[in-house]
Design a protein around this motif. Structure first.
Motif, PDB file in Angstrom:
ATOM      1  N   THR A  15      45.687  32.793  42.884  1.00  0.00           N
ATOM      2  CA  THR A  15      44.276  32.462  43.115  1.00  0.00           C
ATOM      3  C   THR A  15      44.051  30.955  43.083  1.00  0.00           C
ATOM      4  O   THR A  15      43.241  30.426  43.849  1.00  0.00           O
ATOM      5  CB  THR A  15      43.392  33.148  42.062  1.00  0.00           C
ATOM      6  OG1 THR A  15      43.856  32.800  40.740  1.00  0.00           O
ATOM      7  CG2 THR A  15      43.429  34.658  42.220  1.00  0.00           C
TER       8      THR A  15
ATOM      9  N   ALA B 236      40.197  39.055  42.401  1.00  0.00           N
ATOM     10  CA  ALA B 236      41.245  38.453  43.226  1.00  0.00           C
ATOM     11  C   ALA B 236      41.176  38.968  44.658  1.00  0.00           C
ATOM     12  O   ALA B 236      41.349  38.197  45.620  1.00  0.00           O
ATOM     13  CB  ALA B 236      42.615  38.739  42.615  1.00  0.00           C
TER      14      ALA B 236
ATOM     15  N   THR C 253      42.028  35.265  36.962  1.00  0.00           N
ATOM     16  CA  THR C 253      41.149  34.742  38.015  1.00  0.00           C
ATOM     17  C   THR C 253      40.127  33.749  37.486  1.00  0.00           C
ATOM     18  O   THR C 253      39.514  33.027  38.273  1.00  0.00           O
ATOM     19  CB  THR C 253      40.402  35.891  38.704  1.00  0.00           C
ATOM     20  OG1 THR C 253      39.647  36.621  37.709  1.00  0.00           O
ATOM     21  CG2 THR C 253      41.357  36.841  39.389  1.00  0.00           C
TER      22      THR C 253
END
Length: 1012
Positions: free
Chosen positions: A394, A431, A358
């Protein structure tokens, strides 16, 4: 061969050494010192003072610290001493221990000990323990007979320095250029005083000496950065050859570039304190500061240092992986991406994504993720690490690629069992928080795992994202009364070049909250910072985040009554909201589109948007409903004729108090537009607490600025109804004194006791926000005196000059008496008393207005024209256009010219101001065309045509703009009218350039018609 540590500036390594194997004679010519070499007086003095007490002086430092130069300077000093005169310099590079010992043993046969000869040994090689004992013993023996030794070596010769316990050791810190010495270096080498010396060099002599070469050209900067990279390359090379334990640490410092020493602890990498101490003591180039807990490498962003980092990554990819971990822990994601991009193996890159799934998306570095996806090519996502799949998911979210995000979400659901074993719980929480921002979008939700997997693993980023979701929902889709802690900063708190999407979103929330409460401060400065942020987000292809910031910036401009600059901000964000099924944002953007349409004069469009929102919005969306109702009211007031407004005012029920601020303001603005003063006064008196509600201040201010003159009566009524407990609150007081224009809030705020003189479009004076009527002017010629003094801009005008201009038919004595009476009348009109503000100043034979209390539209005009025509460094195109729009709104007509007395001065000034105005409009038109902003260009060119319909350059640019806007008929009408006027009044034709421009437009139109 010895390094030339000062490069082109010194040449000391070549000048100050002798060849290995040369015969040691009894005499030797003086060692030449280059002219541009700085004498190290402080160190030479310390060496001379200690020479008799120590067996030797050892200079131990990496290359670049001027060791060879210092040896040469010490040799030259001894040779210049008439009592000694004997000094030798030996380049020991390439000699082994036995050869060096033999050379020292032969010294006594060639040099007379009674002359206290100096022997300088440069580039001492690394010796074994036996050789060290022999060399040190021989040097001590010779020292006892009168010899003086000074030795230069690198830090890898620590054993020699430690074995020579009675030697005077000078390390890198002592060899660095100190602040007290810099004046000598600056004078000798011609270093500019604007250079940040220690930021660029950390005091390393070789680099300081190169500062004199910096002249701002890319070639000089490139040479300097290459020297810095060469310095680090030499240090790393020595550490690698000696198999020093510091080699890995030094490579990591070069790769990471700078940061905190604790960053290494965050990834559980234990570094001994002794290692940090050695780096700080022996290698100052790394900038290790143990007390501050930081380090900093030089020229970390240069191309040469990038090539060095690339070489390290190529030879030691594991070092790169470790450096990336350190940078991610330090939240320096841009540098982490920089290093990760140097990895040559696709598996290594996928491993980086899998380990930090992420971090890249939340820092806006989705380009790296896309590059990895492109490099993967035919590699199926099913065979990739599940962490890499999450990283791509993401990245697709923050990049606006919802279709890709849906496909990857399906893959993550299929491999949900692998998540717990391959992804850190904290990354999964982040996330989930990120996907929650698009919770209304179908198909992108992540699989749900056991709650125990993520429990207690919230991170700062996930908390910020969750907080943004709650606050934004309340701001846009709720009451608008959200709350944020004081630790959450606005746009101005986003410092540095990196991007943190959670911080950006919260900063936007803070900015929206502040502007809705009227606490924005300098809205133009905040808007400029948001534009810079938008450019950075756009460069990183973060379309959804950039659209969000654009929407916030457009909202700030609307609520601060700043001209519309981004007409598509609400449209683009609304389109994105449709794709993500974000209904509150869709409604918010519809209202914003309506307010923008109102500012641009599209009243019917604004009214349609308002009614559309009121039809779709629910009762709990209080903020959107209130803003839409104010838009409906303002659009109706501007779109309806005065007769209809008057009829509607008769139907208003004023007997009951308003239910809320929106109802109170809607009625008040309708009464103001219908000019019902008595009813408005009664309504304001009955609803004063509701009208002055602090939570509604900014919306009321926006509404009054939007409807302009039709709110004039409401502006005058506001100070009368303001309650005592809100007299200190400036928000609505400022709105009541604001100019009626939608383009700007006049800088000449109607402060108590301030006089505002307007000379464009006629003569008008306001004092304390109220117009000074004819009854206050006891003499008409006092107006002429006021205009003349205001045009002087605070400079003193002679009494004789005033008398000749105002009373040209009178002699000096009678004109002086009349001037005295006129000044008395002027002071009375301004309200000048003995104890109050002094509006009119006299000094000797001069008279002037006090610009501290007297402001004018001509003064404001001069300031704006100077900024526009000179275009100071740092002024953006949008800022220049805003200034042009302010100037166009300020210049309401030609300058006032009195109809009696000598008016030649005023006629000249009228022409000057008119020419300046047209020049400023032309500059604004050119800038608007560069930005492809045709509405603004059309507005400005029409203003220029009104003032200079005969100027050829204005005609040409007007035809060009009309052509671009599709207004071909107006091109023909404008040109034919211009030709007719020239033939009738001047018996001439348009300039050749104008004719050619017109013909080109007509011919292109004909060609297009033919093709059609």
């Amino acid at each position: 061969m010895a390094h030339n540590e000062f490069g082109e500036a010194s040449g000391d390594a070549e000048e100050g050494r002798i060849e290995r194997g040369a015969t040691w004679g009894l005499t030797m010519p003086p060692v030449p010192i280059p002219q541009r070499t700085v004498r190290r007086a402080r160190i030479l003095r310390e060496i001379q003072l200690r020479a008799q007490d120590v067996s030797a002086t050892i200079l131990i430092a990496p290359d670049g610290f001027g060791k060879t130069t210092l040896l040469a300077q010490r040799v030259a000093a001894v040779q210049a001493d008439p009592e000694r005169g004997v000094a030798r310099m030996l380049d020991a590079s390439g000699l082994d221990g036995a050869q060096l010992y033999e050379t020292l043993r032969d010294l006594e046969t060639h040099l007379e000990p009674r002359m206290q000869p100096l022997v300088a040994i440069d580039n001492l090689p690394v010796l074994g323990a036996t050789a060290i004992d022999g060399v040190v013993g021989r040097m001590r023996e010779l020292h006892g007979k009168g010899f003086e030794f000074i030795v230069a070596c690198r830090p890898n010769n620590r054993q020699f320095a430690n074995g020579f316990g009675d030697a005077y050791k000078i390390g890198p810190q002592a060899l660095a250029v100190r602040p007290k010495e810099f004046s000598d270096w600056s004078r000798v080498l011609g270093i500019s005083s604007d250079v940040d010396v220690y930021e660029l060099t950390q005091g390393i002599p070789a680099l300081v000496s190169m500062l004199g070469m910096l002249d701002g050209r890319p070639t000089s900067l490139e040479s300097f950065s290459r020297a810095v990279a060469s310095l680090y390359e030499g240090i790393l090379g020595d550490l690698r050859r000696d198999r020093d334990s510091l080699y890995r640490m030094a490579c990591l410092l070069v790769l990471t570039g700078g940061g905190s020493l604790r960053d290494f602890e965050r990834i559980n990498m234990r570094v001994r304190t002794q290692s940090w101490s050695r780096l700080a003591r022996e290698f100052p180039a790394f900038g290790v500061d143990i007390e501050q807990g930081s380090y900093r490498c030089l020229a970390r962003r240069s191309q040469a240092m990038g090539e060095l980092c690339r070489h390290i990554v190529h030879t030691r990819p594991l070092f790169a992986m470790r450096a990336i971990k350190v940078l991610v822990a330090a939240d320096d994601m841009d540098r982490a991406v920089y290093v990760a991009g140097m990895l040559e193996n696709l598996e290594d890159r996928l491993g980086v994504l899998a380990e930090h799934p992420t971090a890249f998306a939340l820092s806006g570095n989705i380009a790296f993720v896309r590059d990895v996806m492109g490099s993967a090519g035919d590699v199926a996502s099913s065979t990739m690490p599940v962490g890499a799949v999450l990283a791509m998911y993401t990245a697709a979210l923050v990049g606006g690629e919802l279709r890709v995000a849906r496909a990857l979400a399906v893959e993550l659901k299929r491999r949900a069992r692998e998540v717990a074993g391959q992804i850190e719980p904290a990354a999964w929480v982040e996330a989930h928080a990120l996907s929650g921002l698009w919770e209304g979008c179908r198909g992108i939700e992540l699989p749900k795992l056991d709650a125990t997997f993520t429990q207690g693993h919230e991170t700062a980023a996930s908390r910020r994202l969750d907080l943004h979701g709650r606050v934004y929902a309340e701001l846009v889709g709720g009451s608008g009364a959200a709350a944020l802690g004081e630790d959450v900063c606005g746009i101005e708190g986003l410092v540095g070049e990196g991007i943190s999407i959670p911080r950006v979103l919260l900063a936007c929330d803070r900015t929206l909250m502040d502007i809705m409460r009227g606490d924005m401060g300098d809205a133009r400065a905040a808007e400029t910072k948001m534009q810079r942020l938008i450019r950075r987000l756009t460069e990183r292809r973060l379309a959804p985040i950039a659209a969000h910031v654009r929407m916030v910036a457009a909202t700030c401009r609307l609520l601060a009554s700043i001209p519309v600059a981004d007409e598509r901000a609400f449209i683009d964000m609304g389109t994105l909201a449709v794709r993500t099924s974000d209904f509150p944002t869709q409604l918010f953007c519809l209202v914003g589109e309506g307010w923008q349409a109102l500012e641009l004069g599209q009243h019917s469009n604004a009214l349609f948007r308002a009614r559309q929102v009121l039809k779709l919005a629910s009762a709990d969306q209080c903020m959107i409903v209130a803003w839409a109702r104010m838009l409906e009211c303002c659009a109706h007031v501007l779109n309806a004729p005065r007769m209809s407004l008057d009829e509607e005012a008769d139907l208003l029920d004023l007997s009951d108090a308003a239910a809320g601020p929106v109802d109170a303001w809607a009625v008040a603005l309708r009464l103001s537009a219908a000019r019902r003063q008595s009813e408005l006064s009664a309504w304001c008196s009955m609803n004063k607490s509701v009208l002055l509600s602090r939570d509604f201040t900014v919306f009321a201010r926006q509404a009054m600025a939007s409807i302009g003159e039709r709110a004039a009566m409401m502006r005058r009524a506001l100070p009368e109804v303001q309650p005592d407990d809100q007299l200190a609150e400036p928000s609505l007081a400022q709105a009541s004194a604001a100019a009626p224009s939608i383009l700007t809030r006049d800088d000449a705020v109607a402060l108590l006791g301030q006089v505002n003189v307007r000379l464009f479009g006629g003569f008008q004076v306001e004092r304390g926000g109220h117009v000074v009527t004819d009854a206050a002017w006891r003499r008409r010629k006092a107006c002429v005196i006021a205009a003349r003094l205001v045009l002087a801009g605070g400079a003193f005008v002679g009494r004789k000059e005033l008398g000749e201009e105002v009373w040209p038919d009178k002699d000096y004595l009678h004109a002086r008496e009349a001037l005295y009476a006129g000044l008395t009348s002027l002071r009375a009109a301004f309200g000048q008393g003995a104890d109050g503000p002094q509006y009119v100043l006299t000094q000797g034979e001069g008279v002037a207005v006090n610009t501290e209390y007297v402001v004018s539209d001509t003064m404001r005009f001069e300031m704006l024209a100077r900024d526009i025509l000179l275009r100071r460094i740092g002024t953006t195109g949008r800022q220049l256009i805003d200034a042009c729009l302010q100037l166009e709104e300020l210049y309401t007509g030609p300058l006032y010219v009195p109809n009696f007395g000598d008016s030649s001065f005023y006629v000249r000034q009228r022409r000057i101001y008119q020419a300046k105005f047209v020049d400023c409009m032309m500059r604004g038109i050119a800038t608007a065309l560069e930005l492809d902003d045709l509405p603004v260009a059309s507005w400005l060119v029409e203003a220029a045509l009104r003032q200079a319909p005969m100027r050829e350059d204005v005609i040409r640019v007007a035809m060009r703009i009309f052509d671009k806007s599709g207004r071909r008929r107006e091109v023909v009408e404008l040109y034919n009218s211009h030709v007719h006027v020239l033939e009738r009044e001047l018996h001439a034709l348009p300039e050749k350039e104008t004719q050619m421009a017109y013909e080109a437009i007509i011919q292109r139109e004909g060609a297009e018609a033919l093709l059609a």
